[in-house]
Design an enzyme around this catalytic site. Sequence first.
Site, short mmCIF file in Angstrom:
data_model
loop_
_atom_site.label_atom_id
_atom_site.label_comp_id
_atom_site.label_asym_id
_atom_site.label_seq_id
_atom_site.Cartn_x
_atom_site.Cartn_y
_atom_site.Cartn_z
CG HIS A 187 2.05 5.83 5.11
ND1 HIS A 187 1.14 5.64 4.09
CD2 HIS A 187 3.23 5.12 4.85
CE1 HIS A 187 1.93 4.65 3.19
NE2 HIS A 187 2.97 4.42 3.75
CD GLU A 236 -0.46 4.40 -3.64
OE1 GLU A 236 0.83 4.39 -3.66
OE2 GLU A 236 -1.13 3.55 -3.98
CB CYS A 245 -2.14 2.34 -0.89
SG CYS A 245 -0.56 2.99 -0.15
N GLY A 248 0.00 1.93 2.97
CA GLY A 248 -1.11 2.76 3.50
C GLY A 248 -2.09 1.86 4.37
#
Length: 304
Positions: A187, A236, A245, A248
């Site tokens: 991420h 994504e 998400c 996320g």
Amino acid sequence: HRARHRSTRINNGFMAKRENSFRDRVMKLTFTKMQGAGNDFIVIDGVTQSVALSTAQLRWLADRRRGVGCDQILLVTPPDDPDAAFRYHVFNADGSRAEQCGNGARCIGRFLREKRLTRQQELLLLTDGDTLALSLASDGRVFAGLAAPKFAPADIPFSAESVSAQYPIDVRGQSLSIGALSMGNPHAILVVDDCDSAPVSGLGPLLESHERFPDRVNVSFMQIQSRSEIKLRVYERGVGETEACGSGACASAIHGMELGLLDREVAVQLPGGKLTVSWQGGDERVWLGGPTATVFDGSIVMRG
């Protein structure tokens, strides 16, 4: 007459082989369409049915015009470790493997309960990376316990000399500052003033495929509204911008905590709805909560 009869037998044999070959390439697949805060999934039971899908078939299933349509395809199979209840596989809409999906994990918990595949309240699932814990509350809520975040660049993976709270990164001549960490999948997080006007569609794919992220990366655009609430949009990896998400949301909240800007429990407002993230730091699991729903059950004929 004998020659014609022999020819017919040969042709019939050829057709039989073709029909057998055709049947070999056809598979009827049952599935469940689910969503968590607008993050939608095709969930497949690989416990009671045999499932073998090619990358092309995964892409076709995920296609919103030609297939069923989803952000990710989730497959649950028997475990290959006696300490776990199931193995959990995640595939992106482009057919690539994903190591983790927090919202998908919560949907898997609901799926296992609704399909009566388990009676356990606390479950451990195997993934391509770290194990995943599920807590199934009696009121129907599902909480996913993701493994503790990893910050070392090699663990993300991300090209950097050492761990830092923020990393400078150049994107087509534009100098940005990002957070980077792993929630079992990579991420990158950008803190923005206004989430609604953030350049998600323009900057998202450029960061997703940036050379410093060798396995690509999920990109979050985070607006901090208070110490206990953030607003978020996520591009994504292998999917594009989604309604929500889960991993996320976890990564963004943790980044804010590490910067000293957020408390240990945070509400995350995404386009598809609100999630909650809590993390006590260190090696503790990151707990993700939020809504889940079964949309419909279906079956589809898959051809190779």
